[in-house]
Enzyme design. Structure first.
Site, PDB file in Angstrom:
ATOM      1  N   CYS A   1      19.304  -8.129  69.885  1.00  0.00           N
ATOM      2  CA  CYS A   1      20.197  -7.198  69.169  1.00  0.00           C
ATOM      3  C   CYS A   1      19.721  -6.845  67.758  1.00  0.00           C
ATOM      4  O   CYS A   1      19.952  -5.739  67.267  1.00  0.00           O
ATOM      5  CB  CYS A   1      21.604  -7.803  69.055  1.00  0.00           C
ATOM      6  SG  CYS A   1      22.205  -8.589  70.557  1.00  0.00           S
TER       7      CYS A   1
ATOM      8  N   CYS B   1      17.918  -3.415  66.299  1.00  0.00           N
ATOM      9  CA  CYS B   1      18.691  -2.199  66.037  1.00  0.00           C
ATOM     10  C   CYS B   1      19.908  -2.471  65.155  1.00  0.00           C
ATOM     11  O   CYS B   1      20.232  -1.671  64.276  1.00  0.00           O
ATOM     12  CB  CYS B   1      19.154  -1.578  67.358  1.00  0.00           C
ATOM     13  SG  CYS B   1      17.802  -1.063  68.439  1.00  0.00           S
TER      14      CYS B   1
ATOM     15  N   ASP C   1       1.135  -9.988  61.906  1.00  0.00           N
ATOM     16  CA  ASP C   1       1.576  -8.636  62.288  1.00  0.00           C
ATOM     17  C   ASP C   1       1.007  -7.588  61.322  1.00  0.00           C
ATOM     18  O   ASP C   1       1.605  -6.543  61.097  1.00  0.00           O
ATOM     19  CB  ASP C   1       3.121  -8.533  62.334  1.00  0.00           C
ATOM     20  CG  ASP C   1       3.610  -7.220  62.944  1.00  0.00           C
ATOM     21  OD1 ASP C   1       2.866  -6.622  63.739  1.00  0.00           O
ATOM     22  OD2 ASP C   1       4.730  -6.786  62.600  1.00  0.00           O
TER      23      ASP C   1
HETATM   24 CA    CA Z   1       3.847  -5.217  65.394  1.00  0.00          CA
END
Ligand code: CA
Length: 691
Positions: free
Chosen positions: A619, A622, A318
């Site tokens: 969930c 957030c 990422d």
């Molecule tokens: Ca990303």
């Protein structure tokens, strides 16, 4: 032109022109002008994205008398991380859910408000991204808003009325927009995000600024070769992929950095991570996977490929390259260079020659353990094991990056780049992932790696403001910062650097040596970058105050350490000037939600494992890991709704709080929803455990 300018001065002086269209023509000439100092016309002030202002009234000698000139309470807002624009003494800024406001930049008086009603339009898509935006664009009397739900809207700058609206994403896909549109030469350009929730193929779109019609689209990764390639660049890219990557979308979204380069009439932008992150799944035979994690340049008029530089070949962490791209004129080894500066998540600071995309230099600006350096061909020298080849690895930086979207700034006077830097190692594992049979998620978070299931302790990450010499590629000074998640920077010809901190303080450093010259407690974590401008010879510094973003949500106790509990503190736009003497109303003190103890609720232990699986997919993003909210959304351990089955199902299954930003989850059935409820209740120590 002179008459128009005089009229504006007259209008501002008499205060009689509120609501009138802005008289200043914001066009290519204005947006390319580094010397004009009054306004802040674009995301990074000008096309160069330097976030440097020539204003000097507030400087290293006078900054100590900086005080509040005016403020605006924003009681209905939550996350605020946008950059306001200032055009002709009018400030345009986006609050939560893309609500756009125009205010008098000298007084804070509201002129108009435009609400694109995002919670109605986004529907269940609020599950993949919530409420925030990094900013708007301005061009010839129009303000351009890109909404979380994927619309691009042109708004009349004088009246706040909608002129056109275009849908830029397929609503069936989990795509969203948090980035600011870019305008140049009559085109509005926008990308999107969403690679963690579905089979997403990234692209960048250009629209006609007058009509909203699409002029071109450039995909960042190749599709299925059987369908033919859109252009030669896609054909070239396809040779760097293996397996059936198109089944997973590939990824490479353009969710942040888009820079227009007026010197070469090209668009330079950064691309995102793979979909999924794990390369073993998406490209099982290896490969660089162009154009993931790259800096790409296109011909600005035609959208045709010019050059690229890939920061992370075969990305699997990422480590997207969506961080800001700054244009700077440098002198390297005695020669002038038109450079592009880029400090992406992967921890290296890159200097590219933007005439041809050639890498000039790259050095780590934070601790980097996935690679030992960049070789003479421009490729990273990877460390064996870092790609979790054997199932798991801990590497620096984490998926949050050594630097995220928090803006860096460049000061041509000091020659330094001011980077909000983070030191935080990340664990990667795919031990529980079925690599062979993995399928793209459908509106649920799944990156092809094991999810985070535990809280993150506050001491897991540290941060600093780094003043970086891009020519020598070294730190000149460094100021330690509190916590991990601090905001973007502004630098000025007054020898200053401003930065908002996660602990609520706005700080001014001397640009040359980093000494703290002034700071102000705003009583709530800051995630937005400051801007500066002047009206009638008075210089202002303005900032949105509203804790938010991934680092404010996804890291539990690390995010929550300053006590910015959900909606506890007032969101504000605050503007400072020399001798400003306005007093801000006191903020609620930092607080930490207390898990609700209940003798009546009995946790069914047989539901907890299933509940956790759904929680980390639906969930966590957030509400925080292991139920520990960082303040972006309510802490569910402290929510009375979880103690009432009917109230809980009403919210989770039927979306009764949609208008408050809490989407329904119709893909959970009642049993699935109750499993999440029992998982969250099981997190409360020594209470509610039933028999
Ligand atoms: Ca990303």
């Amino acid at each position: 032109m002179r008459a128009v300018t005089l009229l504006v001065v007259l209008c501002l002086g008499l205060g009689a022109c509120s609501g009138e269209p802005s008289a200043r023509v914001v066009d290519d000439a204005a947006l390319a002008d580094l010397t004009e100092s009054h306004d802040w016309l674009a995301f990074g002030r000008t096309y160069h994205e330097q976030r440097h202002s020539p204003l000097t009234q507030i400087n290293d000698s006078t900054v100590s008398s900086l005080g509040v000139a005016w403020y605006m309470d924003l009681p209905n807002d939550r996350t605020l991380y946008g950059t306001p624009l200032v055009v002709d003494g009018v400030m345009y800024f986006e609050g939560s859910y893309n609500v756009l406001r125009a205010v008098d930049a000298a007084t804070g008086k509201l002129l108009w408000e435009f609400d694109p009603e995002v919670t109605k339009h986004a529907g269940n898509r609020l599950r993949v991204m919530w409420d925030a935006s990094r900013g708007v664009a301005f061009w010839k009397g129009k303000v351009y808003v890109a909404t979380v739900d994927g619309r691009l809207i042109a708004v009349d700058a004088g009246t706040g009325t909608e002129i056109w609206s275009t849908m830029t994403v397929d609503p069936a896909l989990p795509l969203y927009i948090t980035g600011a549109p870019k305008v140049f030469r009559g085109l509005v350009v926008i990308g999107n995000g969403g690679t963690e929730d579905g089979p997403i193929r990234g692209y960048l779109d250009a629209y006609d600024a007058e009509t909203g019609e699409r002029v071109w689209r450039w995909y960042t990764v190749p599709g299925n070769p059987a369908d033919g390639f859109e252009n030669d660049a896609m054909k070239m890219a396809a040779a760097t992929w293996t397996g059936e990557w198109w089944r997973f979308g590939g990824g490479g979204t353009v969710w942040h950095a888009i820079t227009y380069d007026p010197d070469f009439d090209q668009l330079i932008f950064g691309t995102g991570n793979g979909a999924p992150w794990n390369r073993k799944i998406r490209s099982p035979g290896g490969g660089d996977n162009l154009f993931l994690c790259s800096v790409v340049a296109l011909d600005a008029t035609t959208g045709e490929y010019r050059w690229h530089y890939q920061t992370v070949p075969g990305e699997t962490w990422d480590y997207n390259s969506n961080m800001d791209i700054v244009l700077a004129d440098l002198t390297i080894e005695g020669r002038p260079v038109k450079a592009a500066l880029h400090a992406p998540k992967n921890g290296f600071f890159y200097v590219l020659n933007r005439e041809n995309g050639k890498l000039l230099s790259a050095e780590p600006f934070v601790e980097v353990t996935w690679a030992t350096g960049i070789d003479s061909t421009g490729r990273p020298i990877e460390v064996a094991g870092a790609r979790y080849e054997d199932g798991d690895a801990v590497v620096s930086p984490s998926a949050l990056g050594g630097h995220s979207w928090h803006a860096m700034s460049y000061n041509p006077g000091t020659g330094l780049v001011y980077i909000p830097a983070m030191e935080f190692a990340g664990g990667y594992s795919d031990k529980t992932v079925d690599i062979e049979n993995w399928e793209s998620p459908n509106w649920r978070f799944d990156a092809g790696v094991d999810p985070l299931t535990t809280d993150v302790p506050p001491e897991a990450g540290t941060s600093s403001l780094k003043a970086w010499d891009p020519v020598a590629q070294r730190v000149v000074w460094e100021a330690p910062k509190p916590g991990l998640w601090n905001a973007g920077t502004l630098t000025t010809a007054g020898n200053l650097v401003f930065q908002g901190q996660g602990n609520g303080r706005l700080v001014a450093h001397r640009a040359t040596d980093g000494e703290v010259l002034w700071s102000f407690n705003l009583g709530l974590g800051i995630s937005a970058p400051p801007i500066t401008y002047s009206v009638e010879d008075r210089q202002y510094v303005a900032i949105l105050v509203g804790w938010g973003g991934a680092g404010a949500a996804m890291l539990g106790s690390l995010s929550a350490q300053d006590g910015w509990a959900y909606r506890a503190q007032m969101r504000r736009l605050v503007t400072f000037a020399l001798d400003g003497a306005v007093e801000l109303p006191a903020q609620a003190p930092p607080g930490f939600p207390k898990p609700l103890v209940s003798k009546d609720f009995r946790v069914d232990a047989t539901l907890v494992t299933e509940g956790q699986e759904s929680y980390v997919r639906l969930c966590w993003r957030c509400h925080g890991p292991a139920g520990v909210s960082g303040g972006t959304a309510p802490d569910l351990r402290a929510s009375p709704i979880l103690l009432s089955k009917e109230a809980y199902l009403d919210v989770v299954l039927r979306g009764s709080r949609q208008d408050k930003g809490m989407p329904g989850f119709p893909n959970l059935d009642e049993a699935g929803a109750l499993a999440v409820q029992h998982y969250v209740r099981s997190l409360i120590p020594k209470v509610g455990q039933g028999n």
